[in-house]
Design an enzyme around this catalytic site. Structure first.
Site, PDB file in Angstrom:
ATOM      1  CG  PHE A 115      -4.436  -4.522 -17.396  1.00 20.90           C
ATOM      2  CD1 PHE A 115      -5.097  -5.745 -17.466  1.00 20.90           C
ATOM      3  CD2 PHE A 115      -5.024  -3.414 -18.011  1.00 20.90           C
ATOM      4  CE1 PHE A 115      -6.309  -5.876 -18.139  1.00 20.90           C
ATOM      5  CE2 PHE A 115      -6.238  -3.529 -18.679  1.00 20.90           C
ATOM      6  CZ  PHE A 115      -6.878  -4.762 -18.755  1.00 20.90           C
ATOM      7  CD  GLU A 174      -6.478   9.148 -20.275  1.00 18.47           C
ATOM      8  OE1 GLU A 174      -5.873  10.052 -19.673  1.00 18.47           O
ATOM      9  OE2 GLU A 174      -7.016   8.199 -19.706  1.00 18.47           O
ATOM     10  CB  ALA A 215       1.162  16.187 -20.698  1.00 16.32           C
ATOM     11  CE  LYS A 253       1.293   6.084 -23.005  1.00 18.28           C
ATOM     12  NZ  LYS A 253       2.168   4.872 -22.918  1.00 18.28           N
ATOM     13  CE  LYS A 294      -4.817   2.584 -14.129  1.00 16.32           C
ATOM     14  NZ  LYS A 294      -3.793   1.666 -14.507  1.00 16.32           N
ATOM     15  N   PRO A 342     -16.631   4.232  -5.150  1.00 13.23           N
ATOM     16  CG  PRO A 342     -14.345   4.726  -5.144  1.00 13.23           C
ATOM     17  CD  PRO A 342     -15.313   3.586  -5.077  1.00 13.23           C
TER      18      PRO A 342
END
Ligand code: NAD
Ligand code: DAU
Length: 339
Positions: A14, A130, A156, A158, A193, A209
């Site tokens: 992406f 993150e 973790a 990353k 995503k 969802p």
């Protein structure tokens, strides 16, 4: 642009594919080699319009393949590496983290050593907000001094990659920079995503969802704003430094979904509350004042406008996402390259 031969890893995904299109559109004097393993997330259709561009070359391969990485660097000859290659989806890392450790940790080690051994090539590593963990509603946004506290196997891995990149700077004086960016949206995002999943599900009249209560907060940034930030770090960033990039657009997941329903003229009864993600991070937010003061960067694409255009792109390109949802997209490489 001071760099002329750029190795982009993970450029069939992406953000990487949008980066390649942005850079080749802006600079006529640069060449880009895209090294990508074409995992489930890699899709050469993302770069179909660039296939005939003489300044663009695709190499099919894994960043963990030391021999291939070194050969690609020497044959081209590369003066800048921008590392987008990663396993990127949190939910997949909850189910099985092995490929995350392989690509996001082992893979960057291979790239850093190759950069070092081929004349200390300038290296920019694409990372995520993150790595800092998550925030309570009233806590200050993350910045470059926030301690690392990753909470998913993805984040973790990353975090480990960021530490390795910085370690090569301190130990070997490898000229690295890192960017930690918030949630991207835009064209060519894999429909696992949130934003492309909701948009394409609604286009198919399916339910959308929402995990848990829908109260989790993300800071959304258009992919073009992210990539402009990367370009500015490459050009003007201080070697060894990290830059936080964010969209200044904190929204709950419910707000995002309701906005997409509104734009697409759909009703709220299409929302389906489902079981929460394990260890679901509550909130991310970014203070990008360092990038603003040192680089003159700030996001330029207003969220409402960017979201409308993005939804329009998915509406106008059903072929692209329908092939992904059916699995057909993975045949494209075989047809194109006969493998
Ligand atoms: P993506 O999953 O869409 O694309 C990843 C690409 O990497 C794919 O083309 C895949 O084939 C390739 N790849 C995976 N493993 C590889 C390997 N071993 N060797 C070579 N190529 C490999 O990801 P994305 O959303 O474009 O994210 C790109 C980068 O940006 C990642 O490093 C991610 O952590 C980071 N990031 C993403 C976001 C976001 O919101 N998507 C935000 C901040 C940072
Ligand atoms: O913050 C940057 C990160 O953003 C990147 O490092 C990651 O590569 C990227 O995937 C993204 O991670 P998130 O987990 O925040 O993104 P995702 O789109 O998976 O989910 C966004 C929010 O929406 C999150 O709180 C989970 C929720 N969600 C997601 C999906 C797929 C739902 O409620 N329902 C869904 O079906």
């Amino acid at each position: 642009m001071q760099y002329k031969n750029i190795l982009v890893t993970g450029g069939a995904g992406f953000i990487g594919s949008n980066f390649i299109r942005f850079m080749l559109g802006k600079y006529s004097e640069i060449k880009i080699v895209n090294l990508d393993a074409l995992t489930y997330a890699g899709n050469l259709e993302n770069l179909k319009d660039l296939e005939e561009n003489v300044n663009y070359k695709f190499v099919h391969g894994d960043i963990c393949d030391e021999k291939l990485v070194n050969e690609t660097i020497r044959n081209n000859p590369i003066d800048l590496i921008v590392n987008f290659a990663a396993e990127s989806h949190v939910d997949r890392s909850v189910i099985d983290s092995s490929s995350f450790i392989q690509t996001n940790v082992v893979g960057i080690r291979v790239l850093l050593d190759a950069a070092l051994e081929n004349g200390k090539i300038r290296f920019h590593h694409i990372s995520t907000d993150e790595v800092f963990g998550h925030l309570k509603a009233d806590e200050q946004p993350f910045d470059e001094l926030t301690p690392y506290n990753p909470r998913s196997p993805y984040s973790a891995s990353k975090a480990a990659s960021d530490h390795l990149a910085r370690a090569y700077f301190y130990t070997h004086k490898l000229p690295i920079t890192i960017s930690n960016c918030s949630n991207n949206y835009g064209p060519y995002q894999f429909p696992e995503k949130l934003i492309p999943l909701v948009t394409t599900n609604l286009a198919e009249n399916k339910k959308v969802p929402i995990y848990g209560t829908g109260e989790n907060i993300r800071d959304w940034i258009h992919v073009d704003d992210h990539n402009r930030g990367v370009e500015m770090i490459i050009e003007k960033g201080i070697i060894g430094e990290t830059y936080c990039l964010g969209g200044d657009t904190e929204k709950t997941n419910l707000e995002i979904i309701e906005k997409i329903l509104e734009i697409m003229g759909k009703k709220k009864d299409q929302i389906e509350y489902i079981e929460d993600r394990k260890g679901h991070d509550l909130r991310y937010a970014i203070d990008f004042s360092k990038a603003k003061s040192e680089l003159g960067w700030e996001p330029q694409i207003a969220f409402e406008k960017g979201l409308k255009e993005t939804i329009e792109w998915y509406k106008n390109n059903p072929d692209w996402w329908q092939k992904i949802k059916s699995g057909e997209y993975q045949e494209y490489y075989k047809k194109q390259y006969g493998e």
